[in-house]
Enzyme design. Structure first.
Site, PDB file in Angstrom:
ATOM      1  N   LYS A   1       0.982  -1.089  -0.008  1.00 26.54           N
ATOM      2  CA  LYS A   1      -0.078  -0.055   0.080  1.00 26.54           C
ATOM      3  C   LYS A   1       0.880   1.193   0.100  1.00 26.54           C
ATOM      4  O   LYS A   1       0.476   2.433  -0.483  1.00 26.54           O
ATOM      5  CB  LYS A   1      -0.852   0.000   1.385  1.00 26.54           C
ATOM      6  CG  LYS A   1      -0.323   0.137   2.440  1.00 26.54           C
ATOM      7  CD  LYS A   1      -1.144   0.356   3.684  1.00 26.54           C
ATOM      8  CE  LYS A   1      -0.642   0.325   5.126  1.00 26.54           C
ATOM      9  NZ  LYS A   1       0.035   1.628   5.076  1.00 26.54           N
TER      10      LYS A   1
ATOM     11  N   ARG B   1       1.959  11.035  12.638  1.00 25.27           N
ATOM     12  CA  ARG B   1       2.746  10.237  11.741  1.00 25.27           C
ATOM     13  C   ARG B   1       3.637   9.623  12.947  1.00 25.27           C
ATOM     14  O   ARG B   1       3.445   9.610  13.999  1.00 25.27           O
ATOM     15  CB  ARG B   1       3.706  11.279  10.879  1.00 25.27           C
ATOM     16  CG  ARG B   1       3.089  11.775   9.843  1.00 25.27           C
ATOM     17  CD  ARG B   1       2.797  10.935   8.778  1.00 25.27           C
ATOM     18  NE  ARG B   1       3.972  10.369   8.077  1.00 25.27           N
ATOM     19  CZ  ARG B   1       4.879  10.900   7.694  1.00 25.27           C
ATOM     20  NH1 ARG B   1       4.832  11.936   7.359  1.00 25.27           N
ATOM     21  NH2 ARG B   1       5.879  10.170   7.269  1.00 25.27           N
TER      22      ARG B   1
ATOM     23  N   CYS C   1       0.045  10.655  -3.983  1.00 24.76           N
ATOM     24  CA  CYS C   1      -0.180  10.373  -2.570  1.00 24.76           C
ATOM     25  C   CYS C   1      -1.092  11.235  -2.017  1.00 24.76           C
ATOM     26  O   CYS C   1      -1.825  10.924  -0.831  1.00 24.76           O
ATOM     27  CB  CYS C   1       1.144  10.903  -1.863  1.00 24.76           C
ATOM     28  SG  CYS C   1       1.443  12.597  -1.795  1.00 24.76           S
TER      29      CYS C   1
END
Length: 329
Positions: free
Chosen positions: A90, A158, A262
């Site tokens: 992915k 993140r 993205c």
């Protein structure tokens, strides 16, 4: 020469080097691949490689998009510093070709593709109060969350799974919940942290079911090598799971023709039907999920690329190109 003898000759006196990202999840995946390769009688060495995405806390589009997950590893593979590279499929860009002379020799059997909710206090998504902050850096997840719970806020988060969970549990922390991949939590032995498993079948807002369709490549580990390295490519062919490889080819053919990047909220998920045919669902969203197009087709499992092309063409005919172009701004 049989594969075991070929590998023994190829790696006489030296280990087969496995390139991977440095995160705990990536290292766990690489160790799994190492164990499989070890069954061929080959000594392995896992080589951690720090990639751009591990050093950057901002928007990935500012550092090359999904290529930030792979380019340093690709460079090491092409340069002969590692012999294979392990990736979450992915995270492999759909709009950038693999480096010349490399290919995915193996796709391991697909694991669970569900996204899950991990909430601070065990509250399911439907009951999280309006205005609460949900942590996710995925544009696909954000767009679909907005369809079902437009009253919630999202913020990118993140870092490794462990560090994200630590931030969720911070005293007076900002997040009410995170959206994560079930497969990753399972690989790390953290499945007990899951509050709620979200269905992968698309539901409209009026149906009262919060669902999130998976990304292209969800739940699949890919092993990449130099095509000229015949013994390694032969070995990877034996590790390859043909049905998963076919599903990935259909999904990535769709993604390539859509020219997704993205920041494109794109979902795609191929499966095998009970009668042995291949099914592919594809969806493209705008940033907030207020507009989307969806398509589904069934085709010959021997020709997954054509199935991917059919779904991509249908999505483009419905306006997917416009939605994708808008997310480039």
């Amino acid at each position: 020469m049989n594969i075991h003898a070929a590998l023994a000759e190829r790696f006489a006196g030296a280990p087969l080097r496995i390139g991977t990202r440095t995160s705990v999840l990536a290292m766990t995946q690489a160790e799994r691949v190492a164990a499989l390769i070890g069954e061929f009688g080959v000594t392995t060495e896992v080589v951690p490689i720090r990639v751009t995405s591990d050093l950057w806390s901002g928007d990935l589009s500012e550092v090359g998009g999904k290529a930030a997950f792979t380019k340093q590893i690709d460079r090491s593979l092409v340069g002969g510093e590692v012999d294979v590279a392990v990736h979450c499929v992915k995270d492999v860009p759909g709009d950038v070709p693999l480096p010349e002379g490399t290919a995915f020799g193996a796709h391991l059997e697909r694991e669970d593709v569900h996204d899950v909710i991990v909430s601070r206090d065990g509250t399911p998504l439907a009951d999280i109060p309006a205005g609460s902050l949900i942590g996710t850096g995925s544009v696909r997840r954000r767009a679909q969350l907005c369809i079902h719970r437009p009253d919630l806020r999202t913020q990118p988060i993140r870092g490794n799974v462990d560090s994200r969970l630590d931030r969720l549990r911070e005293k007076d922390g900002p997040f009410a919940a995170l959206i994560l991949a079930r497969a990753g939590l399972r690989r790390l032995g953290l499945a007990d942290q899951i509050t709620e498993i979200l269905p992968v079948e698309f539901h409209t807002r009026g149906e009262g079911v919060v669902s999130i369709v998976p990304p292209v490549g969800a739940g699949v580990i890919g092993v990449q090598a130099r095509t000229a390295d015949a013994p390694v490519m032969r070995m990877l062919d034996e590790l390859n799971h043909p049905a998963t490889a076919g599903h990935i080819l259909a999904e990535r053919s769709m993604l390539h023709l859509l020219r997704g990047h993205c920041n494109s909220p794109i979902a795609g998920y191929a499966t095998t039907t009970p009668d042995g045919r291949m099914s592919l669902f594809g969806m493209v969203f705008d940033r907030d999920g207020s507009q989307f197009v969806r398509s589904h087709a069934v085709g010959d499992p021997a020709d997954p690329a054509t199935l991917g092309s059919r779904v991509a063409a249908d999505l483009l005919n419905q306006g997917a190109g416009r939605l994708i172009a808008a997310t480039r701004r």
